[in-house]
Design an enzyme around this catalytic site. Sequence first.
Site, PDB file in Angstrom:
ATOM      1  N   ASP A 239      90.272   3.234  34.692  1.00  0.00           N
ATOM      2  CA  ASP A 239      90.447   4.682  34.761  1.00  0.00           C
ATOM      3  C   ASP A 239      89.783   5.390  33.587  1.00  0.00           C
ATOM      4  O   ASP A 239      89.735   6.615  33.544  1.00  0.00           O
ATOM      5  CB  ASP A 239      91.948   5.022  34.798  1.00  0.00           C
ATOM      6  CG  ASP A 239      92.215   6.476  35.140  1.00  0.00           C
ATOM      7  OD1 ASP A 239      91.481   7.040  35.969  1.00  0.00           O
ATOM      8  OD2 ASP A 239      93.164   7.055  34.576  1.00  0.00           O
ATOM      9  N   SER A 262      92.523  12.899  37.603  1.00  0.00           N
ATOM     10  CA  SER A 262      92.344  11.981  38.728  1.00  0.00           C
ATOM     11  C   SER A 262      93.259  12.370  39.890  1.00  0.00           C
ATOM     12  O   SER A 262      94.428  12.701  39.687  1.00  0.00           O
ATOM     13  CB  SER A 262      92.657  10.547  38.302  1.00  0.00           C
ATOM     14  OG  SER A 262      91.874  10.158  37.199  1.00  0.00           O
ATOM     15  N   GLN A 312      86.916   6.680  42.783  1.00  0.00           N
ATOM     16  CA  GLN A 312      87.890   7.673  42.341  1.00  0.00           C
ATOM     17  C   GLN A 312      87.389   9.076  42.629  1.00  0.00           C
ATOM     18  O   GLN A 312      86.209   9.377  42.444  1.00  0.00           O
ATOM     19  CB  GLN A 312      88.159   7.538  40.838  1.00  0.00           C
ATOM     20  CG  GLN A 312      89.229   8.472  40.298  1.00  0.00           C
ATOM     21  CD  GLN A 312      89.488   8.255  38.816  1.00  0.00           C
ATOM     22  OE1 GLN A 312      88.791   8.838  37.985  1.00  0.00           O
ATOM     23  NE2 GLN A 312      90.453   7.419  38.480  1.00  0.00           N
TER      24      GLN A 312
END
Length: 340
Positions: A239, A262, A312
């Site tokens: 991430d 996100s 993502q």
Amino acid sequence: MHKSLPSVNVFSELHNEPSSSTVPYAKLIENAVDVEEIDVNLYKSRQLWTPLGARGVFGGQVVAQALRAATKTVKSEFNIHSLHSYFILPGNNQIPILYQVERIRDGRTYATRTVKAIQRGRSIFTAGFSFSVKEDGITLEHQSSMPVVPEPEILPNDEERVKSFVTHPDVDITPQYREYLETKVEERSPMDYRNTFVPKPEKFDKAIKSTTQTIWFKTNGALSDDITLHQCVVAYASDNALIGTASRANGLSRSQIGMMASLDHSMWFHAPFRADEWLLYEMESPRTIDGRGIAFGRIYRRDGTLVVSVAQEGILRLSPKEQRRRAAEKISGQKIKSKI
């Protein structure tokens, strides 16, 4: 810790360590991704970390802890091969996150789990996990090639980059920004990230326009041989900087961004790896539109083996000031065209 900036819960105890060589970083990252069983199919976080300037708990940590919880409910011969998750609300680092696991299916070769992360009775995150056993017989195989980049040993880490910028004689920054950057240095991480693009120290914070970036990463310190721990640590690290690639594709500086967060996170695990050995994270953002950006990632072992793929989408909004500036430019451009 600087009093005018918010504290960071998990790694703050490192600030007063005499030497980074004495810090048990491997144990820190193990604790950061671990969960505690409190009932059947119910787990809670041991630690939570909110990065400086973030709206809530680090998303990669929530993904890693949810994966850890799901993994504890499957037999040892099953390994994670994919996960698909959604971030619903920011996590609060002041109270534990509860992870509720639902055992959807236990087959001979595949097992499926869903995990709901809960705080104060509200779902803040949800994810689906699929586990499989190793396939027998001859199977098909192909992969993309790892890009050719500088070796990690010759690259500065994030802490060294910030220090070089702050101490450079030609750098003139506000006291508030200097304090922010110095606190980021103090906010030591058990992960070592090294971007392969190395600008001149005085241009550290200048906007760069590129749809791609590559970063080497590994833990600071050796981990145990528990394969599930390595998978959770890479989920944690995956991430880092990914949605930032969409910002980078638009050439945005930090001050031009109003919000970046996100929305979802997906991973596919292809081959074994160790998170305490160098891994190369190749990221690309093909599109931003309607306040969102999307990015894809490939994680390679140093020998060139593609071990993980990542995707993502996240919120990417301009700051109000930048929106006004661009709106004024658009109006000015239209007026010039009308006169021609």
